[in-house]
Write a protein that holds these residues in place. Structure first.
Motif, PDB file in Angstrom:
ATOM      1  N   THR A  42      21.722  -2.237  23.144  1.00 17.49           N
ATOM      2  CA  THR A  42      21.187  -1.758  24.418  1.00 17.49           C
ATOM      3  C   THR A  42      20.008  -0.815  24.193  1.00 17.49           C
ATOM      4  N   PHE A  43      20.150   0.102  23.240  1.00 16.39           N
ATOM      5  CA  PHE A  43      19.072   1.056  22.959  1.00 16.39           C
ATOM      6  C   PHE A  43      17.838   0.340  22.409  1.00 16.39           C
ATOM      7  N   VAL A  44      18.069  -0.554  21.419  1.00 19.31           N
ATOM      8  CA  VAL A  44      16.945  -1.229  20.771  1.00 19.31           C
ATOM      9  C   VAL A  44      16.180  -2.109  21.778  1.00 19.31           C
ATOM     10  N   SER A  45      16.922  -2.748  22.676  1.00 24.91           N
ATOM     11  CA  SER A  45      16.264  -3.638  23.666  1.00 24.91           C
ATOM     12  C   SER A  45      15.815  -2.881  24.910  1.00 24.91           C
ATOM     13  N   LYS A  46      15.935  -1.588  24.864  1.00 27.15           N
ATOM     14  CA  LYS A  46      15.590  -0.725  26.009  1.00 27.15           C
ATOM     15  C   LYS A  46      16.338  -1.165  27.271  1.00 27.15           C
ATOM     16  N   GLY A  47      17.586  -1.560  27.088  1.00 24.98           N
ATOM     17  CA  GLY A  47      18.449  -1.900  28.221  1.00 24.98           C
ATOM     18  C   GLY A  47      18.358  -3.340  28.679  1.00 24.98           C
ATOM     19  N   GLN A  48      17.367  -4.093  28.121  1.00 25.28           N
ATOM     20  CA  GLN A  48      17.192  -5.477  28.596  1.00 25.28           C
ATOM     21  C   GLN A  48      18.363  -6.389  28.226  1.00 25.28           C
ATOM     22  N   LEU A  49      19.004  -6.109  27.113  1.00 22.43           N
ATOM     23  CA  LEU A  49      20.085  -7.003  26.649  1.00 22.43           C
ATOM     24  C   LEU A  49      21.477  -6.417  26.896  1.00 22.43           C
ATOM     25  N   ILE A  50      21.582  -5.515  27.834  1.00 27.11           N
ATOM     26  CA  ILE A  50      22.892  -4.885  28.046  1.00 27.11           C
ATOM     27  C   ILE A  50      23.944  -5.915  28.483  1.00 27.11           C
ATOM     28  N   GLY A  51      23.536  -6.893  29.277  1.00 27.29           N
ATOM     29  CA  GLY A  51      24.476  -7.933  29.729  1.00 27.29           C
ATOM     30  C   GLY A  51      25.025  -8.724  28.552  1.00 27.29           C
ATOM     31  N   GLU A  52      24.099  -9.202  27.704  1.00 21.99           N
ATOM     32  CA  GLU A  52      24.524  -9.970  26.522  1.00 21.99           C
ATOM     33  C   GLU A  52      25.391  -9.099  25.607  1.00 21.99           C
ATOM     34  N   ALA A  53      25.013  -7.821  25.484  1.00 16.40           N
ATOM     35  CA  ALA A  53      25.757  -6.915  24.596  1.00 16.40           C
ATOM     36  C   ALA A  53      27.177  -6.668  25.116  1.00 16.40           C
ATOM     37  N   ILE A  54      27.327  -6.587  26.438  1.00 25.00           N
ATOM     38  CA  ILE A  54      28.681  -6.410  27.006  1.00 25.00           C
ATOM     39  C   ILE A  54      29.529  -7.645  26.690  1.00 25.00           C
ATOM     40  N   GLU A  55      28.940  -8.818  26.899  1.00 20.05           N
ATOM     41  CA  GLU A  55      29.695 -10.052  26.595  1.00 20.05           C
ATOM     42  C   GLU A  55      29.990 -10.143  25.093  1.00 20.05           C
ATOM     43  N   GLY A  56      29.035  -9.710  24.288  1.00 22.59           N
ATOM     44  CA  GLY A  56      29.267  -9.674  22.838  1.00 22.59           C
ATOM     45  C   GLY A  56      30.430  -8.756  22.485  1.00 22.59           C
ATOM     46  N   GLY A  57      30.521  -7.639  23.208  1.00 23.83           N
ATOM     47  CA  GLY A  57      31.638  -6.705  22.990  1.00 23.83           C
ATOM     48  C   GLY A  57      32.974  -7.357  23.284  1.00 23.83           C
ATOM     49  N   PHE A  58      33.017  -8.142  24.387  1.00 22.30           N
ATOM     50  CA  PHE A  58      34.252  -8.877  24.726  1.00 22.30           C
ATOM     51  C   PHE A  58      34.625  -9.861  23.613  1.00 22.30           C
ATOM     52  N   ILE A  59      33.615 -10.641  23.183  1.00 17.84           N
ATOM     53  CA  ILE A  59      33.884 -11.682  22.159  1.00 17.84           C
ATOM     54  C   ILE A  59      34.316 -11.035  20.845  1.00 17.84           C
ATOM     55  N   MET A  60      33.626  -9.947  20.481  1.00 21.25           N
ATOM     56  CA  MET A  60      33.987  -9.268  19.225  1.00 21.25           C
ATOM     57  C   MET A  60      35.409  -8.702  19.312  1.00 21.25           C
ATOM     58  N   SER A  61      35.755  -8.127  20.473  1.00 21.44           N
ATOM     59  CA  SER A  61      37.112  -7.571  20.619  1.00 21.44           C
ATOM     60  C   SER A  61      38.161  -8.652  20.425  1.00 21.44           C
ATOM     61  N   MET A  62      37.929  -9.812  21.044  1.00 19.81           N
ATOM     62  CA  MET A  62      38.899 -10.910  20.947  1.00 19.81           C
ATOM     63  C   MET A  62      38.974 -11.450  19.523  1.00 19.81           C
ATOM     64  N   PHE A  63      37.801 -11.615  18.918  1.00 23.62           N
ATOM     65  CA  PHE A  63      37.796 -12.165  17.570  1.00 23.62           C
ATOM     66  C   PHE A  63      38.408 -11.176  16.574  1.00 23.62           C
ATOM     67  N   GLN A  64      38.064  -9.915  16.742  1.00 26.50           N
ATOM     68  CA  GLN A  64      38.621  -8.917  15.812  1.00 26.50           C
ATOM     69  C   GLN A  64      40.125  -8.743  15.983  1.00 26.50           C
ATOM     70  N   ALA A  65      40.614  -9.001  17.191  1.00 28.60           N
ATOM     71  CA  ALA A  65      42.070  -8.915  17.404  1.00 28.60           C
ATOM     72  C   ALA A  65      42.778  -9.899  16.474  1.00 28.60           C
ATOM     73  N   GLY A  66      42.235 -11.117  16.406  1.00 32.51           N
ATOM     74  CA  GLY A  66      42.827 -12.133  15.532  1.00 32.51           C
ATOM     75  C   GLY A  66      42.682 -11.768  14.066  1.00 32.51           C
ATOM     76  N   MET A  67      41.530 -11.222  13.721  1.00 35.66           N
ATOM     77  CA  MET A  67      41.315 -10.839  12.323  1.00 35.66           C
ATOM     78  C   MET A  67      42.199  -9.652  11.923  1.00 35.66           C
ATOM     79  N   SER A  68      42.373  -8.723  12.857  1.00 39.50           N
ATOM     80  CA  SER A  68      43.275  -7.600  12.578  1.00 39.50           C
ATOM     81  C   SER A  68      44.696  -8.119  12.427  1.00 39.50           C
ATOM     82  N   LEU A  69      45.004  -9.162  13.197  1.00 38.48           N
ATOM     83  CA  LEU A  69      46.348  -9.755  13.095  1.00 38.48           C
ATOM     84  C   LEU A  69      46.590 -10.240  11.669  1.00 38.48           C
ATOM     85  N   GLN A  70      45.555 -10.845  11.081  1.00 41.36           N
ATOM     86  CA  GLN A  70      45.701 -11.336   9.711  1.00 41.36           C
ATOM     87  C   GLN A  70      46.055 -10.184   8.769  1.00 41.36           C
TER      88      GLN A  70
END
Lengths: 246, 306
Positions: A42-70
């Motif tokens: 968000t900072f680097v894109s000066k706020g332009q990519l905040i939407g994509e970054a929020i969705e990225g946060g969701f995907i990373m949370s879900m993916f990391q949940a599985g990896m933490s499970l391992q």
């Protein structure tokens, strides 16, 4: 509640609630990890990519949940011999993994709660978009959980297991264009990005909220690839994962 | 299919072990009641046998069943009846003693409220009523071991596997646990492995001796005693001159005490002569230690620590 319900609850309690209750500090890491990337992008894109970054946060949370499970399953199996104790009981592998996996999601709840609030403010996806986003995240979770469970049954020590977990997490949720559109990736590297299921998940999520416009063929391809990867990993985990040692 | 605990040519070869047999054609049958204790040196195959019987490990060949339930084919039914504390099991440091037992009961499908009550009862049974809500990381190693024993005590399993349950316990705690296990074995079948031969001697209705994957001895203490050459042991204090022995084995320990292993007739004669001379000595039937050393190494104590 049926016995299998209590068995699932045992996994949830052991893998999240008790640790969160007895050591509240553990929650800080699960919040920081997805939100730190979001902040940087968000900072680097000066706020332009905040939407994509929020969705990225969701995907990373879900993916990391599985990896933490391992890592956690391996830890419980090798260091506490919990899996052996559960194998010698009326519990089933499905209840065991389901409880532990839901426990990982509960760990991510603080981060997810922040992301939901941000999504409501900056994305406002609407009902259909929200459902599409939810479906992608569930598929992502299924993919990472089945991958995590399969890997955990093969690892014999915690160092090896956490190393695997970090490597796969980096390869699938940090390096691919999860927090920003794939158009930002130079062409030769774009082909490599498409080797990761998280790239397809991010594309679907970005399309669902109007951040990118995918053609119907590209969207269909993304769903097919993501579904095929999830189902393949599920079948592999059912076939290969070891409940009883050989 | 035979009732009780039945093993038929049970064999285990681990992958990558270059064909070494961790279990080598183990066959036996015994009633599924009381305490069955497995003893043997490190690597003898005790844990492998327990893990196969507790449905955690596949055998390479042979079959095993408990009360007619095959460990491979009927694993699901058998798992309703068994509970196990593995050798290297540890309590999670971030959980309390009660949370540990409670979650184990939930794994077994017991409802939350009942599990909560049973967890406190089981912890009280092992003397931890004042540490129910203590974090495991704050408990001593022996106390954590008791928490693990409480998990299986709390269950309704009637076949319980305990792989070295008293390792790390102080002598008093160990004896307290023995009492508990003796009570437990009145209506349940306990299979335990141990490095403490006096533990097997104290608790077991049947003792199995494993050596290099083979079952080299099986029976009650009396049956094992009858299977060795000498059944009596005379101990002479350090400095006492041992009498001439016509039949038996005389060994002098590092502390200077002399042990004479012999048969009943010879033991009576030696005792008589020692009494006449006023020599201080003790006479007893051979211990499980003596039997173990005799069976495993033909009486030589070299390399025989169980």
């Amino acid at each position: 509640m049926r016995p299998s319900g209590w068995q699932v609850m045992a996994g949830i309690l052991m893998n999240s609630i008790y640790a969160m209750k007895n050591y509240p500090m553990v929650m800080v890491n699960t919040v920081l990890s997805p939100l730190s990337f979001l902040t940087v992008i968000t900072f680097v894109s000066k706020g332009q990519l905040i939407g994509e970054a929020i969705e990225g946060g969701f995907i990373m949370s879900m993916f990391q949940a599985g990896m933490s499970l391992q890592g956690d399953l391996s830890h419980f199996k090798n260091d506490f011999k919990l899996q052996d104790m559960v194998v010698s009981s009326p519990s089933s592998p499905v209840a065991y993994v389901a409880g532990m996996a839901i426990g990982e999601v509960i760990y991510s709840v603080p981060a997810l709660a922040v992301l939901v609030v941000l999504a409501e403010i900056y994305l406002n996806p609407g009902l259909v978009g929200a459902l599409e986003l939810l479906a992608v995240l569930l598929l992502m979770f299924l993919t990472s959980v089945t991958l995590g469970f399969t890997l955990s049954t093969f690892s014999s020590d915690i160092i090896q297991s956490f190393a695997f977990s970090r490597l796969i997490s980096t390869l699938f949720s940090t390096l691919p264009p999860v927090y920003y559109p794939i158009s930002y990736v130079p062409l030769p590297f774009r082909y490599f990005a498409y080797l990761s299921p998280t790239t397809y998940a991010a594309e679907i999520a970005q399309n669902a909220t109007g951040l990118v416009q995918l053609s119907s063929e590209t969207l269909a391809t993304a769903w097919i690839v993501l579904g095929a990867v999830s189902i393949s990993l599920l079948l592999i985990s059912i076939k290969k994962a070891r409940w009883r040692d050989v | 299919m035979a009732s009780g605990l039945d093993c038929d040519s049970l064999t285990k070869v681990y992958s990558g072990s270059k064909g070494r047999r961790a279990l080598d054609g183990v066959s036996f049958n015994l009633p599924s009641k009381g305490v069955f204790s497995l003893i043997g040196m490190n690597g003898a195959g005790k844990t492998t046998l327990v893990r196969i019987l507790a449905t955690q490990l596949q055998p390479t060949a042979g079959r095993a069943s408990i009360d007619g339930l095959d460990v491979m084919k009927d694993a699901k039914k058998l798992r309703d009846r068994i509970a196990c504390v593995p050798q290297e099991a540890r309590t999670a440091p971030f959980m309390t003693a009660k949370q540990t037992v409670l979650s184990y009961l939930l794994w077994r499908g017991v409802g939350y409220r009942e599990a909560s009550t049973k967890a406190v009862e089981a912890l009280s049974m092992v003397g931890l009523q004042n540490q129910v809500n203590e974090l495991n990381r704050k408990l001593s190693g022996g106390t954590r071991r008791k928490v693990l024993v409480a998990t299986v005590l709390s269950s309704d399993a009637d076949i319980i596997f305990l792989d070295e349950p008293t390792t790390g316990l102080d002598p008093i705690s160990r004896r307290e646990l023995w009492k508990l296990l003796t009570n437990l074995a009145r209506d349940r079948f306990l299979i335990l492995t141990t490095h403490y031969l006096e533990e097997a001697e104290e608790l077991a209705n049947a003792i199995g001796i494993l050596h290099r994957g083979k079952l080299v001895g099986l029976g009650t203490l009396d049956q094992l005693r009858a299977s060795v050459r000498y059944q009596y042991s005379l101990m002479l204090s350090p400095g006492q001159e041992p009498p001439p022995v016509r039949e038996g084995e005389v060994t002098t320990g590092g502390a200077g005490q002399t042990q004479i292993l012999t048969n009943e007739t010879e033991a009576q004669e030696i005792s008589k002569s020692l009494l006449e001379k006023g020599t201080r000595f003790s006479l007893s039937r051979v211990s499980l230690d003596d039997i173990f050393f005799h069976i495993v190494h033909g009486g030589s104590e070299e390399d025989s620590q169980p």
